[in-house]
Design a protein around this motif. Structure first.
Motif, short mmCIF file in Angstrom:
data_model
loop_
_atom_site.label_atom_id
_atom_site.label_comp_id
_atom_site.label_asym_id
_atom_site.label_seq_id
_atom_site.Cartn_x
_atom_site.Cartn_y
_atom_site.Cartn_z
N GLU A 126 2.15 -0.08 1.76
CA GLU A 126 1.62 1.19 1.49
C GLU A 126 1.42 2.71 2.10
OE1 GLU A 126 -0.78 3.40 -1.51
OE2 GLU A 126 0.05 1.41 -1.97
N SER A 127 1.32 2.11 3.27
CA SER A 127 2.10 2.96 4.54
C SER A 127 3.17 4.01 4.33
CB SER A 127 0.93 2.42 6.00
OG SER A 127 2.29 1.94 6.11
N GLY A 128 3.60 3.58 3.33
CA GLY A 128 4.86 4.06 3.63
C GLY A 128 6.34 4.05 4.57
N ASP A 129 5.35 4.01 5.67
CA ASP A 129 6.13 4.00 6.57
C ASP A 129 6.16 2.63 7.67
OD1 ASP A 129 8.10 3.91 8.94
OD2 ASP A 129 7.11 5.94 9.69
N GLY A 130 6.36 1.35 7.47
CA GLY A 130 5.29 0.46 7.52
C GLY A 130 6.47 -0.50 9.23
N HIS A 131 5.66 -1.11 9.96
CA HIS A 131 7.20 -1.40 11.04
C HIS A 131 5.99 -2.92 11.02
CE1 HIS A 131 9.23 -0.42 14.32
NE2 HIS A 131 9.76 -2.10 14.15
N ILE A 132 6.52 -3.93 11.48
CA ILE A 132 6.43 -5.43 11.83
C ILE A 132 6.91 -5.59 13.21
CG2 ILE A 132 5.95 -7.53 11.39
CD1 ILE A 132 6.20 -7.14 8.53
N ILE A 133 5.93 -5.93 14.16
CA ILE A 133 6.90 -6.33 15.50
C ILE A 133 6.32 -7.77 15.95
CG2 ILE A 133 7.48 -5.96 17.74
CD1 ILE A 133 7.22 -2.84 17.18
N THR A 134 6.83 -8.27 16.26
CA THR A 134 6.90 -10.25 16.09
C THR A 134 7.87 -10.93 17.27
OG1 THR A 134 6.94 -10.53 14.27
CG2 THR A 134 6.89 -12.10 15.44
N VAL A 135 6.87 -11.00 18.29
CA VAL A 135 6.77 -11.60 19.68
C VAL A 135 6.99 -12.88 19.92
CG1 VAL A 135 6.42 -10.98 21.78
CG2 VAL A 135 5.35 -9.48 20.82
N THR A 136 8.65 -13.03 19.83
CA THR A 136 9.12 -14.38 19.86
C THR A 136 8.50 -15.05 21.51
OG1 THR A 136 11.52 -13.94 19.55
CG2 THR A 136 9.61 -14.25 17.07
N SER A 137 10.96 -15.16 21.29
CA SER A 137 10.54 -15.48 22.91
C SER A 137 12.56 -15.80 22.99
CB SER A 137 9.90 -16.75 23.72
OG SER A 137 10.50 -17.21 24.03
N VAL A 138 12.60 -15.58 24.43
CA VAL A 138 14.63 -16.76 24.34
C VAL A 138 14.32 -17.79 23.94
CG1 VAL A 138 15.34 -14.91 26.28
CG2 VAL A 138 13.68 -17.19 26.37
N ALA A 139 12.99 -18.45 23.64
CA ALA A 139 12.71 -19.97 22.96
C ALA A 139 13.03 -20.23 21.83
CB ALA A 139 11.69 -20.57 23.35
N ALA A 140 13.19 -18.99 21.10
CA ALA A 140 13.55 -19.08 19.52
C ALA A 140 15.21 -19.15 19.43
CB ALA A 140 12.64 -17.28 19.18
#
Length: 250
Positions: A126-140
C-alpha cells in the motif's frame, strides 16, 4: 509513543542490540521513523528516545505478540521491514541434536520472519514503495559441521524470502537479502548460553565485522532508487573465506 511526523516508517525486529540496534540508528540517520521491536523493551526504549523512534514489545515466537505489533505498525504506515530477529542455539552434530534448540531456531528465524512479513505485506504494498530486507547469514548459503540446526533454519528463512521475490513481481515492493559472515555481537553468547569464553573463541585471531558494518550495508540497500533491487548482498570479514574457513593470527 511518537508518530512518524511524515517520515517514512521502517520496522526493525530484533532491535534491542547488535545488528538490529545499529540498523535502527542507521535508518534514523537516513530520515526514517524507526519502529523497534524486541523482547527487551528496556533497551529499545533507550534507543527509540535517542533516535526519536518508537519502541514496541515483540516476541516473534508469540503469535499474539506479533499480531499486536503488526496492527500498530501497519496503521502507522510501514514502508520498510528489516527482518533481523533470529539466532542460534548450540553447536552439536546431528547425532547429538537437541530438539528444543532446533525448535527455537526454526520458530525464531523462520516462523518469526513469516509472521512479520505476512502481517506487514499489505501495508508495504500500500505504501507504493515497499521494501523487505531479511538478514540471513552465510549459513543460508552453505553447511558447516555441527551447525545443521542453524544452517537449516537459515536456508529455510532464505527460501521464504527468495520465493517472495517472484511472488511479488510486478508489485511496488523490493526484496533484499543480507547474508553476513562473522559479526561480533551477542550472537555467539546466545549460542553458547552465556559462556563468554566460548563466544570469544569464535572471533579469536581475526577481525570480524561489526554490527555497524552490516547496518551501513542495510542502509545503502534501503537508499537505492525504487527501481533498483539489490537481491542478495554477502559480506564477510577479509579474514573469512567461507562459513568454515578463516585465517586466524596467532
Amino acid at each position: 509513543m511518537t508518530t512518524s511526523n511524515d517520515r517514512p516508517v521502517a520496522v526493525v525486529t530484533g532491535a534491542s542490540s547488535g545488528i538490529g540496534a545499529a540498523t535502527a540508528r542507521q535508518l534514523a540517520n537516513q530520515g526514517f521513523h524507526v519502529v523497534l521491536g524486541a523482547r527487551r523493551t528496556e533497551l529499545t526504549e533507550k534507543i527509540a528516545a535517542e533516535i526519536d523512534g518508537t519502541a514496541l514489545p515483540l516476541d516473534v515466537t508469540d503469535r499474539d505478540s506479533v499480531r499486536g505489533f503488526v496492527d500498530y505498525t501497519a496503521e502507522l504506515g510501514a514502508r520498510l521491514l528489516v527482518n533481523n530477529a533470529g539466532g542460534a542455539k548450540g553447536l552439536a552434530p546431528v547425532a547429538d541434536a537437541d530438539e528444543e534448540q532446533w525448535r527455537w531456531m526454526w520458530e525464531t528465524n523462520v516462523i518469526g520472519t513469516l509472521r512479520l512479513t505476512k502481517g506487514l505485506l499489505p501495508a508495504l504494498v500500500e505504501s507504493g514503495d515497499g521494501h523487505i530486507i531479511t538478514v540471513t547469514s552465510v549459513a543460508a548459503l552453505e553447511p558447516y559441521d555441527n551447525g545443521a540446526g542453524y544452517t537449516g533454519a537459515k536456508h529455510a528463512q532464505a527460501m521464504l524470502h527468495r520465493t517472495l521475490r517472484g511472488e511479488l513481481l510486478g508489485q511496488p515492493i523490493r526484496l533484499t537479502e543480507i547474508a553476513p559472515g562473522l559479526v561480533e555481537t551477542e550472537f555467539s553468547l546466545v549460542r553458547f548460553d552465556g559462556d563468554a569464553a566460548k563466544a570469544d573463541q569464535v572471533y579469536a585471531g581475526l577481525t570480524p565485522l561489526t554490527a555497524r558494518d552490516v547496518a551501513e550495508v542495510i542502509g545503502f540497500a534501503a537508499s537505492r532508487p525504487p527501481h533498483v533491487n539489490l537481491d542478495t548482498i554477502v559480506l564477510k570479514p577479509r579474514d573469512q573465506a567461507s562459513a568454515s574457513r578463516a585465517h586466524r593470527r596467532q
